[in-house]
Enzyme design. Structure first.
Site, PDB file in Angstrom:
ATOM      1  N   LEU A  91       0.802  -1.221   0.000  1.00 40.04           N
ATOM      2  CA  LEU A  91       0.000   0.000   0.000  1.00 40.04           C
ATOM      3  C   LEU A  91       0.840   1.278   0.000  1.00 40.04           C
ATOM      4  CD1 LEU A  91      -2.834  -1.207   2.386  1.00 40.04           C
ATOM      5  CD2 LEU A  91      -2.769  -1.240  -0.115  1.00 40.04           C
ATOM      6  N   CYS A  92       2.133   1.150  -0.236  1.00 40.19           N
ATOM      7  CA  CYS A  92       2.998   2.331  -0.360  1.00 40.19           C
ATOM      8  C   CYS A  92       2.855   2.926  -1.753  1.00 40.19           C
ATOM      9  CB  CYS A  92       4.459   1.948  -0.134  1.00 40.19           C
ATOM     10  SG  CYS A  92       4.887   1.804   1.588  1.00 40.19           S
ATOM     11  N   HIS A  93       2.874   4.239  -1.799  1.00 40.47           N
ATOM     12  CA  HIS A  93       2.800   4.934  -3.085  1.00 40.47           C
ATOM     13  C   HIS A  93       4.168   4.924  -3.766  1.00 40.47           C
ATOM     14  CE1 HIS A  93      -0.633   6.610  -0.883  1.00 40.47           C
ATOM     15  NE2 HIS A  93      -1.171   6.822  -2.080  1.00 40.47           N
ATOM     16  N   MET A 101       8.581   4.878   5.114  1.00 43.52           N
ATOM     17  CA  MET A 101       8.747   3.471   4.733  1.00 43.52           C
ATOM     18  C   MET A 101       9.979   3.276   3.854  1.00 43.52           C
ATOM     19  SD  MET A 101       6.536   2.115   6.550  1.00 43.52           S
ATOM     20  CE  MET A 101       7.015   0.472   6.054  1.00 43.52           C
ATOM     21  N   GLU A 102      10.282   4.261   3.032  1.00 39.86           N
ATOM     22  CA  GLU A 102      11.472   4.176   2.185  1.00 39.86           C
ATOM     23  C   GLU A 102      12.744   4.190   3.024  1.00 39.86           C
ATOM     24  OE1 GLU A 102       8.099   5.089  -0.358  1.00 39.86           O
ATOM     25  OE2 GLU A 102       8.720   5.870   1.578  1.00 39.86           O
ATOM     26  N   ASP A 132      24.051 -11.073   4.507  1.00 34.36           N
ATOM     27  CA  ASP A 132      24.310 -11.951   3.364  1.00 34.36           C
ATOM     28  C   ASP A 132      25.790 -11.967   2.990  1.00 34.36           C
ATOM     29  OD1 ASP A 132      23.538 -13.612   1.037  1.00 34.36           O
ATOM     30  OD2 ASP A 132      24.184 -11.835  -0.085  1.00 34.36           O
TER      31      ASP A 132
END
Length: 160
Positions: free
Chosen positions: A77-79, A115-116, A130
Site C-alpha cells: 500500500l505504499c505509493h 517506509m522508504e 548476506d
C-alpha cells in the site's frame, strides 16, 4: 483526544491505498536507523575488505539505496514516489562488534518517505548479513526504527 483511525482500511475493513491526490506537494524527509551485531573477527574482515563476496559496506550501501527506490514494489500500500535523495551511512563500532546503519530519504511529494527510509535500513542490514554469513551465521539484525521525519500534514517527528 479522539482515537486515530487506520488510513489504509476502508469503513468495511478492506485494505486500500490512500488517495493523496488532493494533498499539496511539500518537501519531506525521513531518517531511520538499525544495527547488525557480529563477532569481532567478522567486523575485522568487513573493515579490511576481506570477505570473498567483496566490499560488504559498499554493496550494502547500494542495496539500501536501491531498496528505498523499490519500496512501493515491496510494501503493497505504499505509493510509488519520485525520490530526490537517498543517503545510507554505515558506521563500524569495533568495540561493540556492530555496524550502525542510518538512511535518510527525501522527496518533494504528497506523502512521506518513512517506509522508504526503513526499507533502506532493513535491506542494508540484510545485505551485510548476506555478505558475511559464510563466516558468522550468528549475526543479529535489530533496533530498526524511524528516528526523524519532517514535512506533511502530521508535522515533524523526532524519536526520543
Amino acid at each position: 483526544m479522539a482515537a486515530k483511525k487506520l488510513t489504509h482500511l476502508d469503513e468495511k475493513g478492506a485494505a486500500r491505498m490512500v488517495d493523496v491526490s488532493s494533498k499539496p506537494v511539500t518537501s519531506r524527509s525521513a531518517t531511520a536507523k538499525g544495527r547488525v551485531t557480529m563477532q569481532p573477527a567478522t567486523l575485522k574482515l568487513i573493515a579490511e575488505d576481506g570477505l570473498k563476496k567483496g566490499n560488504a559496506l559498499e554493496v550494502a550501501r547500494l542495496a539500501g539505496i536501491m531498496a528505498a527506490k523499490r519500496t512501493a514494489d515491496l510494501i503493497p500500500l505504499c505509493h510509488p514516489l519520485a525520490i530526490t535523495k537517498v543517503e545510507v551511512d554505515l558506521k563500524m563500532d569495533k568495540k561493540a562488534g556492530t555496524v550502525e546503519v542510518e538512511a535518510t530519504v527525501k522527496v518533494a511529494g504528497q506523502t512521506g518517505v518513512e517506509m522508504e527510509a526503513l526499507t533502506a535500513v532493513s535491506v542494508t542490514c540484510l545485505t551485510l548479513y548476506d555478505m558475511a554469513k559464510a563466516v558468522d551465521r550468528g549475526m543479529t539484525i535489530g533496533d530498526i526504527r524511524l528516528t526523524r521525519k519532517t514535512g506533511g500534514k502530521s508535522g515533524d517527528y523526532k524519536a526520543k
